[in-house]
Design a protein around this motif. Structure first.
Motif, PDB file in Angstrom:
ATOM      1  N   LEU A 161       0.813  -5.376  -4.987  1.00  0.00           N
ATOM      2  CA  LEU A 161       0.491  -5.159  -3.574  1.00  0.00           C
ATOM      3  C   LEU A 161       0.594  -3.691  -3.181  1.00  0.00           C
ATOM      4  O   LEU A 161      -0.302  -3.137  -2.527  1.00  0.00           O
ATOM      5  N   ALA A 162       1.692  -3.049  -3.557  1.00  0.00           N
ATOM      6  CA  ALA A 162       1.993  -1.711  -3.037  1.00  0.00           C
ATOM      7  C   ALA A 162       1.451  -0.573  -3.885  1.00  0.00           C
ATOM      8  O   ALA A 162       1.327   0.556  -3.393  1.00  0.00           O
ATOM      9  N   ALA A 163       1.116  -0.836  -5.145  1.00  0.00           N
ATOM     10  CA  ALA A 163       0.710   0.248  -6.049  1.00  0.00           C
ATOM     11  C   ALA A 163      -0.463   1.073  -5.518  1.00  0.00           C
ATOM     12  O   ALA A 163      -0.422   2.311  -5.582  1.00  0.00           O
ATOM     13  N   PRO A 164      -1.530   0.464  -4.992  1.00  0.00           N
ATOM     14  CA  PRO A 164      -2.649   1.293  -4.513  1.00  0.00           C
ATOM     15  C   PRO A 164      -2.248   2.254  -3.395  1.00  0.00           C
ATOM     16  O   PRO A 164      -2.709   3.397  -3.363  1.00  0.00           O
ATOM     17  N   ALA A 165      -1.368   1.813  -2.500  1.00  0.00           N
ATOM     18  CA  ALA A 165      -0.948   2.679  -1.395  1.00  0.00           C
ATOM     19  C   ALA A 165      -0.158   3.876  -1.911  1.00  0.00           C
ATOM     20  O   ALA A 165      -0.386   5.022  -1.495  1.00  0.00           O
ATOM     21  N   TYR A 166       0.765   3.617  -2.843  1.00  0.00           N
ATOM     22  CA  TYR A 166       1.560   4.718  -3.360  1.00  0.00           C
ATOM     23  C   TYR A 166       0.724   5.623  -4.267  1.00  0.00           C
ATOM     24  O   TYR A 166       0.981   6.829  -4.358  1.00  0.00           O
ATOM     25  N   PHE A 167      -0.279   5.072  -4.922  1.00  0.00           N
ATOM     26  CA  PHE A 167      -1.181   5.907  -5.727  1.00  0.00           C
ATOM     27  C   PHE A 167      -1.912   6.896  -4.827  1.00  0.00           C
ATOM     28  O   PHE A 167      -2.024   8.088  -5.149  1.00  0.00           O
ATOM     29  N   ARG A 168      -2.368   6.408  -3.678  1.00  0.00           N
ATOM     30  CA  ARG A 168      -3.042   7.319  -2.750  1.00  0.00           C
ATOM     31  C   ARG A 168      -2.067   8.338  -2.171  1.00  0.00           C
ATOM     32  O   ARG A 168      -2.401   9.518  -2.003  1.00  0.00           O
TER      33      ARG A 168
END
Length: 210
Positions: A161-168
């Protein structure tokens, strides 16, 4: 003064000291940045001895991690919408709102860029452990409702869930917008074999029975 009151006082003082220390830590972090954070400054601002701080937080990295965790806990209670999709959407929305605060974003980027010595690694681990522990309750409730299989790994679902947000946040700098939230929820659910509702906020159809 009764024996009972004498026994209670240290616990109350300890809690107040912790609150004061974390408040002082947050003030230095957000007003001046991680590079200006020191145990001595925090102890003076919190009006406690430096030894009091060191007993609980062995380094300024641990202080920063705990202060950020406390901020997240206070402002972002674990969602309980009644559906897995609703909870995941609310949780990620909280994460985005928190890290989009300029002062929080600046501190996170600074801490992530630190050299990976033992203290920093331990502090980062403590921060993420605290964040995942709260979010794991979402998975437990979804299992009870039959939305997820009993062997679902909470950490893996929340990571998805959270990986894409932290990647950005940490890599690309692209905006953390509503489309990202929608896509992240859909991807996290699809990894569990669940099809997200077509409209944000609508209940997810359980697929535990296939």
């Amino acid at each position: 003064m009764t024996e009972k009151s004498v026994q209670r006082r240290p616990g109350g003082r300890t809690a107040r000291n912790r609150e004061n220390v974390l408040r002082a830590t947050a003030e230095v972090l957000f007003q001046e940045g991680y590079e200006h954070l020191t145990i001595a400054r925090v102890a003076a601002a919190a009006q406690v001895a430096e030894t009091t701080v060191y007993r609980r937080w062995p380094s300024k990295a641990h202080l920063a991690a705990d202060a950020l965790s406390e901020l997240a806990r206070a402002g972002n209670p674990v969602p309980d919408s009644g559906t897995l999709e609703g909870d995941l959407r609310a949780l990620l929305g909280q994460v985005v709102a928190l890290v989009e605060r300029p002062e929080v974003r600046r501190v996170i980027l600074t801490i992530v860029s630190l050299a990976a010595d033992d203290e920093v690694v331990a502090a980062k681990g403590a921060f993420w452990e605290a964040r995942f522990a709260g979010a794991a309750a979402i998975v437990a409730r979804a299992v009870e409702r039959g939305e997820l299989a009993p062997d679902t790994e909470p950490y893996e679902l929340i990571e998805d869930l959270a990986a894409p947000a932290y990647f950005r946040l940490l890599v690309t700098g692209r905006p953390l917008d509503d489309r990202l939230v929608d896509r992240s929820v859909e991807l996290a659910l699809s990894r569990q074999g669940i099809r997200a509702a077509s409209m944000p906020g609508r209940p997810t159809s359980p697929t535990a029975d296939g």
